[in-house]
Design an enzyme around this catalytic site. Sequence first.
Site, PDB file in Angstrom:
ATOM      1  N   SER A   1       2.036 -11.851  -5.074  1.00 43.35           N
ATOM      2  CA  SER A   1       1.432 -10.668  -5.698  1.00 43.35           C
ATOM      3  C   SER A   1       0.705 -11.053  -6.980  1.00 43.35           C
ATOM      4  O   SER A   1      -0.357 -10.502  -7.284  1.00 43.35           O
ATOM      5  CB  SER A   1       2.492  -9.606  -5.985  1.00 43.35           C
ATOM      6  OG  SER A   1       3.509 -10.101  -6.833  1.00 43.35           O
ATOM      7  N   GLU A   2       1.257 -12.011  -7.752  1.00 47.75           N
ATOM      8  CA  GLU A   2       0.572 -12.520  -8.939  1.00 47.75           C
ATOM      9  C   GLU A   2       0.843 -14.011  -9.130  1.00 47.75           C
ATOM     10  O   GLU A   2       1.940 -14.507  -8.829  1.00 47.75           O
ATOM     11  CB  GLU A   2       1.007 -11.779 -10.212  1.00 47.75           C
ATOM     12  CG  GLU A   2       0.404 -10.400 -10.395  1.00 47.75           C
ATOM     13  CD  GLU A   2       1.304  -9.312  -9.874  1.00 47.75           C
ATOM     14  OE1 GLU A   2       0.849  -8.162  -9.766  1.00 47.75           O
ATOM     15  OE2 GLU A   2       2.472  -9.612  -9.557  1.00 47.75           O
ATOM     16  N   THR A   3      -0.163 -14.682  -9.643  1.00 47.20           N
ATOM     17  CA  THR A   3      -0.074 -16.067 -10.105  1.00 47.20           C
ATOM     18  C   THR A   3      -0.621 -16.083 -11.520  1.00 47.20           C
ATOM     19  O   THR A   3      -1.658 -15.469 -11.803  1.00 47.20           O
ATOM     20  CB  THR A   3      -0.900 -17.007  -9.215  1.00 47.20           C
ATOM     21  OG1 THR A   3      -0.392 -16.955  -7.882  1.00 47.20           O
ATOM     22  CG2 THR A   3      -0.843 -18.435  -9.719  1.00 47.20           C
TER      23      THR A   3
ATOM     24  N   HIS B   1       6.226  -8.210 -14.312  1.00 47.61           N
ATOM     25  CA  HIS B   1       7.014  -9.372 -13.901  1.00 47.61           C
ATOM     26  C   HIS B   1       6.284 -10.684 -14.214  1.00 47.61           C
ATOM     27  O   HIS B   1       6.933 -11.675 -14.578  1.00 47.61           O
ATOM     28  CB  HIS B   1       7.474  -9.237 -12.436  1.00 47.61           C
ATOM     29  CG  HIS B   1       6.714  -9.989 -11.414  1.00 47.61           C
ATOM     30  ND1 HIS B   1       5.597  -9.482 -10.789  1.00 47.61           N
ATOM     31  CD2 HIS B   1       6.930 -11.214 -10.860  1.00 47.61           C
ATOM     32  CE1 HIS B   1       5.152 -10.358  -9.908  1.00 47.61           C
ATOM     33  NE2 HIS B   1       5.940 -11.415  -9.920  1.00 47.61           N
TER      34      HIS B   1
END
Length: 297
Positions: free
Chosen positions: A51-53, A82
């Site tokens: 979902s995120e990097t 997060h």
Amino acid sequence: MSPTAPVLRRFLQLDVFADRPQRGNPLAVVLDADDLSDADMQRVARWTNLSETTFLLAPTTQEADYRVRIFTPSGELPFAGHPTLGTARAWLWAGGEPTGEQIIQECAAGLITVRRDGDRLAFAAPPLRRSGPLEEADVIGLASALGVPRSSVLAHAWADNGPGWRVLELESAQQVLSLAPDLAGMADAKLGVVGRHDPAGTDPADTHAAGTDPARADPLYEVRAFTLGGIEDPVTGSLNAGIAQWLVGREPMPARWTAAQGTVLEREGRIDVQVEADGPIWIGGATVLTVEGSILV
């Protein structure tokens, strides 16, 4: 002109908002990313397919300890919860030392304060960019996509601190857990759904007193998050921050409570919310290092 040769860079993956591996929301972090281009970062984020990097860089202001850029597989976010906690943990793991009592993160949304609470981290919820009730037509459409009648929506609001969250409150936590939504019908919305675990009429301060260990506290709320493309997010810091600001702004709330998220995805997400009198709302949780190594970028 030939492309620049890839370089091995330190790489971590962490689980956020859980105290055991594979139970929270995973985050990939690339350290030493100052010389990477926007295209490089976006390519890596598409490749990790999380979902995120995030990418750690030197700050551009003396007030900050580090700078972070946050990418989804499709674009960059100004702020996300997060990734904030996971990146702060990665920065500390790599030897980072805050110049002050608290960690100051620079991101596209501005400066975010992160504090250490024992072995946990918490960020100060940034101001809402948009608040207030949703349009009635939106509420009707979102309730339909969730598969619930409009009458089940107790309250609704914008809770946008960067990602663009809209929130519906349903009658109970069980109703939230029982949702079988038409995800395709929510492809253009970022929607949070929340419901209380406590029976109606119970004072939450009675069962969620200040000082309760968040690792052992029963959750006061159940939360689910549906993001662009109709994907359910396991555990979402920015959404819980927006929900907390909305709740505190409308009614008396305990000084500390726990929200659960990711239950239907077989995760054990726990978000610790702390409200300071005339101060910030802190959104915290555990972080677990799950992968340590190098990535060629």
